[in-house]
Design a protein around this motif. Sequence first.
Motif, PDB file in Angstrom:
ATOM      1  N   ALA A   9      50.691  48.845  12.036  1.00 51.56           N
ATOM      2  CA  ALA A   9      50.579  50.129  11.489  1.00 51.56           C
ATOM      3  C   ALA A   9      49.228  50.661  12.392  1.00 51.56           C
ATOM      4  CB  ALA A   9      50.316  50.307   9.992  1.00 51.56           C
ATOM      5  N   MET A  10      48.387  49.753  12.523  1.00 51.98           N
ATOM      6  CA  MET A  10      46.894  50.165  13.250  1.00 51.98           C
ATOM      7  C   MET A  10      47.474  50.346  14.774  1.00 51.98           C
ATOM      8  SD  MET A  10      44.135  50.608  11.643  1.00 51.98           S
ATOM      9  CE  MET A  10      43.070  50.108  12.796  1.00 51.98           C
ATOM     10  N   GLU A  11      48.196  49.761  15.512  1.00 49.79           N
ATOM     11  CA  GLU A  11      48.747  49.678  16.569  1.00 49.79           C
ATOM     12  C   GLU A  11      49.328  50.940  16.694  1.00 49.79           C
ATOM     13  OE1 GLU A  11      48.649  48.793  20.531  1.00 49.79           O
ATOM     14  OE2 GLU A  11      47.776  47.669  18.987  1.00 49.79           O
ATOM     15  N   LYS A  12      50.362  51.446  15.921  1.00 52.02           N
ATOM     16  CA  LYS A  12      51.043  52.681  15.952  1.00 52.02           C
ATOM     17  C   LYS A  12      50.267  53.820  15.888  1.00 52.02           C
ATOM     18  CE  LYS A  12      55.370  51.381  14.299  1.00 52.02           C
ATOM     19  NZ  LYS A  12      56.374  51.340  12.992  1.00 52.02           N
ATOM     20  N   LEU A  13      48.932  53.781  14.975  1.00 50.71           N
ATOM     21  CA  LEU A  13      48.117  54.782  14.950  1.00 50.71           C
ATOM     22  C   LEU A  13      47.179  55.051  16.223  1.00 50.71           C
ATOM     23  CD1 LEU A  13      46.421  54.295  11.310  1.00 50.71           C
ATOM     24  CD2 LEU A  13      47.869  56.453  12.150  1.00 50.71           C
ATOM     25  N   ARG A  14      46.718  53.952  16.764  1.00 52.33           N
ATOM     26  CA  ARG A  14      46.147  53.574  17.881  1.00 52.33           C
ATOM     27  C   ARG A  14      46.949  54.568  19.252  1.00 52.33           C
ATOM     28  NH1 ARG A  14      45.185  48.801  18.002  1.00 52.33           N
ATOM     29  NH2 ARG A  14      43.152  48.893  16.708  1.00 52.33           N
ATOM     30  N   ASN A  15      48.029  54.259  19.196  1.00 50.09           N
ATOM     31  CA  ASN A  15      48.917  54.618  20.489  1.00 50.09           C
ATOM     32  C   ASN A  15      48.984  56.124  20.249  1.00 50.09           C
ATOM     33  OD1 ASN A  15      49.539  52.207  21.502  1.00 50.09           O
ATOM     34  ND2 ASN A  15      51.180  51.805  20.222  1.00 50.09           N
ATOM     35  N   LYS A  16      49.159  56.406  18.778  1.00 48.07           N
ATOM     36  CA  LYS A  16      49.436  58.012  18.442  1.00 48.07           C
ATOM     37  C   LYS A  16      48.391  58.741  19.073  1.00 48.07           C
ATOM     38  CE  LYS A  16      50.953  61.290  15.119  1.00 48.07           C
ATOM     39  NZ  LYS A  16      51.624  61.516  13.672  1.00 48.07           N
ATOM     40  N   LEU A  17      47.152  57.993  18.831  1.00 42.19           N
ATOM     41  CA  LEU A  17      45.985  58.769  18.856  1.00 42.19           C
ATOM     42  C   LEU A  17      45.737  58.997  20.569  1.00 42.19           C
ATOM     43  CD1 LEU A  17      43.242  60.103  18.222  1.00 42.19           C
ATOM     44  CD2 LEU A  17      42.161  57.490  18.321  1.00 42.19           C
ATOM     45  N   ASN A  18      46.114  57.989  21.297  1.00 39.57           N
ATOM     46  CA  ASN A  18      45.697  58.023  22.746  1.00 39.57           C
ATOM     47  C   ASN A  18      46.730  58.848  23.239  1.00 39.57           C
ATOM     48  OD1 ASN A  18      43.886  55.920  22.616  1.00 39.57           O
ATOM     49  ND2 ASN A  18      45.471  54.465  22.831  1.00 39.57           N
ATOM     50  N   LYS A  19      47.876  59.171  22.569  1.00 35.90           N
ATOM     51  CA  LYS A  19      48.812  59.984  23.078  1.00 35.90           C
ATOM     52  C   LYS A  19      48.414  61.515  22.989  1.00 35.90           C
ATOM     53  CE  LYS A  19      53.649  61.560  22.830  1.00 35.90           C
ATOM     54  NZ  LYS A  19      55.009  61.508  21.960  1.00 35.90           N
ATOM     55  N   LEU A  20      47.835  61.716  21.792  1.00 37.19           N
ATOM     56  CA  LEU A  20      47.577  63.167  21.299  1.00 37.19           C
ATOM     57  C   LEU A  20      46.392  63.392  22.301  1.00 37.19           C
ATOM     58  CD1 LEU A  20      47.336  63.032  17.659  1.00 37.19           C
ATOM     59  CD2 LEU A  20      48.766  64.604  19.157  1.00 37.19           C
ATOM     60  N   LEU A  21      45.266  62.503  22.445  1.00 36.54           N
ATOM     61  CA  LEU A  21      44.162  62.606  23.663  1.00 36.54           C
ATOM     62  C   LEU A  21      44.634  62.776  24.807  1.00 36.54           C
ATOM     63  CD1 LEU A  21      41.698  59.821  22.342  1.00 36.54           C
ATOM     64  CD2 LEU A  21      41.320  62.193  22.049  1.00 36.54           C
ATOM     65  N   ALA A  22      45.562  62.220  25.455  1.00 34.80           N
ATOM     66  CA  ALA A  22      46.077  62.164  26.825  1.00 34.80           C
ATOM     67  C   ALA A  22      46.611  63.824  26.749  1.00 34.80           C
ATOM     68  CB  ALA A  22      47.311  61.305  27.023  1.00 34.80           C
TER      69      ALA A  22
END
Length: 284
Positions: A9-22
């Motif tokens: 779940a942490m990995e999914k949140l991290r990926n989502k955050l990185n996507k939003l930042l991009a």
Amino acid sequence: MPHRITTNAMEKLRNKLNKLLAERAELEAGLFDRLYKSILQEAIQGRLVPQIASEGTAEDLLEEIRNEKKRLVKEGKLKASALKGESHIFRGDDNKYYEQIGSKLLDISEEIPFEIPSSWRWCRIESIFHINPKNVVADESEAAFIPMECIDSGYGSGFTFQLTKWRNIKRGYTHFADGDIAFAKITPCFQNRKSVILHHLPSGIGAGTTELKVLRPMVNLISREYVLALLQSTYFIDEATFKGTANQQRIISGYVENKLFPLPPVEEQKRIVRKIQLLNEMII
């Protein structure tokens, strides 16, 4: 019992955050691009700063350029045909635009892309610049070599160079010197706005890729920074036509030479450049 977040779940949140930042970074970059294009377009249409009557008109500057041409012809540095075939664009009493070339008078009203202030003048680029000028210097002179990859893309004027002797680059490359404005004539470098005001070159000279077009103002009263703004504007970039293969297309012959150049009075050019720089600082 407290809820524990799994590693997955942490990995999914991290990926989502990185996507939003991009996505945010892409949005901000796109916003800057749109804003800066708008600023440049306003600048070359005379809408960025007010006109001041005491600064005169661009006709004064064109007269300086005509006098410089006469001097160069007299000294044998310019062909006499440059004066005979000189273009003079004016607005008639009927509000139409005319171009006088020798004894020929043409109605070019349909060619005028937008309105400019009454103190400005339309002219052809080839009328106010030396295009792709040549350097004549000693073979042992130090010089700058600038391949395309050494010129920055975007709205700046950044470049680097490789130090060499003039004899190594005087043939087979595009010549330039301090104070010249150069820009890429090949896709996609042209659309990416690879363009530069050249300065602090060794011995004041250099040469580079043959995919460059070089403009040297006839007189130093033309602001290089204003010229660069025009070369990076949507008016200059988006209206270009090309020829060649899909992977290597170049602007067609004559596009630059015949392009209509909106010329402001000398002092207004300086004020426009200062305003562009100020607005650039505000939106970065």
